[in-house]
Design an enzyme around this catalytic site. Structure first.
Site, PDB file in Angstrom:
ATOM      1  CD  GLU A  53      -3.186   0.539   2.181  1.00 40.08           C
ATOM      2  OE1 GLU A  53      -2.940  -0.063   3.019  1.00 40.08           O
ATOM      3  OE2 GLU A  53      -3.835   1.886   2.128  1.00 40.08           O
ATOM      4  CD  GLU A 200     -10.946  -2.465   5.273  1.00 41.31           C
ATOM      5  OE1 GLU A 200     -10.750  -2.217   6.362  1.00 41.31           O
ATOM      6  OE2 GLU A 200      -9.597  -3.357   5.816  1.00 41.31           O
ATOM      7  CD  GLU A 323      -6.291  -4.551   4.059  1.00 47.35           C
ATOM      8  OE1 GLU A 323      -6.468  -4.226   4.506  1.00 47.35           O
ATOM      9  OE2 GLU A 323      -6.751  -3.620   2.819  1.00 47.35           O
TER      10      GLU A 323
HETATM   11  O1  AHR Z   1      -3.068  -2.976   5.237  1.00 42.43           O
HETATM   12  C1  AHR Z   1      -3.576  -1.329   6.931  1.00 42.43           C
HETATM   13  C2  AHR Z   1      -5.456  -1.188   6.843  1.00 42.43           C
HETATM   14  O2  AHR Z   1      -5.974  -2.025   6.916  1.00 42.43           O
HETATM   15  C3  AHR Z   1      -5.852  -1.093   5.104  1.00 42.43           C
HETATM   16  O3  AHR Z   1      -5.424   0.351   3.605  1.00 42.43           O
HETATM   17  C4  AHR Z   1      -7.054  -1.294   4.963  1.00 42.43           C
HETATM   18  O4  AHR Z   1      -7.797  -2.350   3.911  1.00 42.43           O
HETATM   19  C5  AHR Z   1      -7.622  -2.190   5.691  1.00 42.43           C
HETATM   20  O5  AHR Z   1      -8.068  -1.819   7.072  1.00 42.43           O
END
Ligand code: AHR
Length: 519
Positions: A53, A200, A323
């Site tokens: 990210e 999300e 994730e």
């Molecule tokens: O991985 C960190 C964060 O965790 C991501 O940006 C989000 O999708 C999740 O809440």
């Protein structure tokens, strides 16, 4: 004497011989049966995927240093990191978020780098000068031989932004977007393998209700135009951990347009998001609670998969855990390296358990992306300027790469639990697979930090006669690799196992991971 009785006696003698050769005195007996004669689903290589990210030092400094950096690089990508990632055969990378994705304008990240805008990073703080954009991501994936997974901005974007981004990346021919890409230095289109329609969406992606998101998803999915012979898998933004209502609503309203639904789950040592617990200063209570969190993945997948089965009994739609990992308090010395945390033997065991679980659900789980690749959360790699260190989690991915593309084999484990306080988890966790060359691989995790265990692995079905293995363990549950002591937690050859006929007797050290190969 009947053949079946003779076979039973032979098995009993072999077991005795194997056990006496390697028995750990006083350790409780553990029996594992691997059904090598009952091949299951193919374990998609993508379940060993990664997530990178645009935040902290995850990309800037961790992957990208720019062509003019004094840190050795290949066209701007850190050479040491590229080599390390190639070695574990990273199958797919998800980018640019995460929460970041729903505020990202792809047009900011193309064209001459010195003309790109600087934007606030609304999700994670600080600024992003967009030096790492579409070309840098797609070329990076190509460089390390990984598939590409792009998260689309739904929260603040539009279907038009998405379809033009996809066209920019994938169009051949003479469209203006294809010509713009060429003018920016890339002649041939790239292969875009996956798109995530938002991230999300129940939270940072737009705080939507599932009914609303289902319609939004369908709208976006309609405009994902893949080039001929280069399909793009469309992934719907899935539930927050155990919210099966979200999955149910999506499947009912939009199932026919969904190729995969994502799932996010993090293991928090304390279970409290405000005070998650330290990555390095923890006791056995948080050792077991973190492993419990990782084990919870099995139940989550089972529950979401059961809901999906109602609409999709043939399992056309995948459940992609895009994730996952351990999330601790940020390292106190992290500075602006947002979400930077150390990585200990505890992370290695959590990763091994989680990968085992994905493997045993290979019929439904076809991709997973650990959060995250470099310098963020449960990372493979940590960097500090020109220094790099490989984490215990990295070594698990290295040991487990033999399972990429293998066939999952059913496995039964009869092991006494390991307890601490009121908490209880299985003492041994395991998974097995047969690779395309026919070689069997068995992964074993001893969760107990105090006791060695002898396991007897009964191989039912065809297998070779030669055995070798690797083990990962360390002196303490909190052991870590640091820039000054990078070799504290590293795999070593494992020679505490004997194969006699159809039974392997293996002595597992406390708090260890072993991957055996039978060829
Ligand atoms: O991985 C960190 C964060 O965790 C991501 O940006 C989000 O999708 C999740 O809440």
């Amino acid at each position: 004497m009947k053949a079946s009785v003779r076979a039973r006696i032979r098995r009993a003698i072999a077991l005795l011989m194997a056990a006496s050769a390697t028995c750990v005195h006083g350790s409780p007996a553990v029996d594992i049966t691997v059904h090598a004669d009952r091949p299951g689903a193919v374990i998609h290589p993508e379940i060993y995927g990664q997530f990178a990210e645009q935040l902290g030092h995850g990309i800037y400094g961790g992957i990208w240093v720019g062509e003019h950096s004094s840190i050795p690089n290949i066209k701007g990508y850190r050479k040491d990191v590229v080599e390390a990632l190639k070695a574990i055969k990273v199958p797919v990378i998800r980018w640019p978020g995460g929460c970041f994705a729903d505020q990202y304008d792809w047009r900011d990240g193309i064209g001459p780098r010195n003309q790109r805008p600087v934007r606030m990073n609304g999700s994670w703080g600080g600024e992003d000068d967009n030096q790492f954009g579409t070309h840098e991501f797609m070329d990076f994936a190509e460089l390390i031989g990984a598939k590409t997974y792009v998260s689309i901005n739904v929260g603040t974007g539009s279907p038009r932004d998405m379809s033009q981004w996809i066209e920019y990346i994938t169009a051949d021919g003479h469209s203006s977007l294809a010509q713009q890409r060429r003018a920016n230095g890339r002649d041939k289109p790239w292969k875009l393998d996956y798109v995530g329609i938002g991230n999300e969406m129940w939270g940072c992606g737009g705080s939507m209700r599932p009914q609303f998101y289902a319609d939004v998803y369908s709208q976006y999915a309609t405009f994902v135009h893949a080039p001929p012979n280069a399909p793009i898998t469309r992934i719907a933004s899935g539930a927050n951990a155990g919210d099966v209502h979200w999955t149910d609503t999506l499947m009912a309203a939009a199932g026919s347009q969904i190729d995969a639904i994502s799932l996010h789950n993090y293991s928090i040592p304390t279970g409290d998001w405000k005070h998650k617990g330290s990555a390095t200063q923890f006791g056995e209570d948080q050792w077991i609670s973190t492993l419990q969190g990782a084990l919870g993945m099995d139940d989550l997948i089972t529950r979401h998969s059961q809901v999906m089965d109602k609409y999709d009994p043939k399992k056309r739609v995948a459940l992609d855990v895009d994730e996952w990992g351990n999330w601790t308090d940020q390292d106190p010395d992290a500075g602006d390296a947002v979400l930077y945390q150390q990585n200990s033997l505890r992370d290695a065991l959590s990763a091994a358990i989680t990968l085992d679980i994905f493997q045993t659900h290979a019929d439904r789980v076809r991709m997973a992306n650990i959060a995250q690749m470099v310098n963020v959360l449960q990372a493979m790699i940590l960097t500090d300027k020109s220094k790099m260190v490989l984490t215990p989690t990295y070594y698990v991915f290295d040991m487990y790469k033999v399972f990429q593309g293998a066939t999952n084999l059913p496995i039964e484990v009869e092991a006494p639990p390991y307890h601490y306080g009121n908490a209880k988890v299985p003492g041994i966790h395991a998974a097995a697979g047969r690779d395309v060359a026919g070689v069997l691989h068995v992964a074993l995790v001893n969760l107990d930090p105090h006791h060695a265990t002898t396991v007897h692995i009964h191989l039912v079905g065809p297998h070779g006669a030669n055995l070798q293995g690797k083990m990962l363990t360390a002196p303490a549950i909190t052991s870590v690799n640091t820039f000054s002591r990078p070799h504290e937690v590293e795999p070593v050859p494992f020679d505490h196992a004997v194969l006699k006929d159809d039974v392997i007797a293996a002595d597992l050290s406390p708090k260890s991971i072993v991957v055996l190969e039978i060829h």
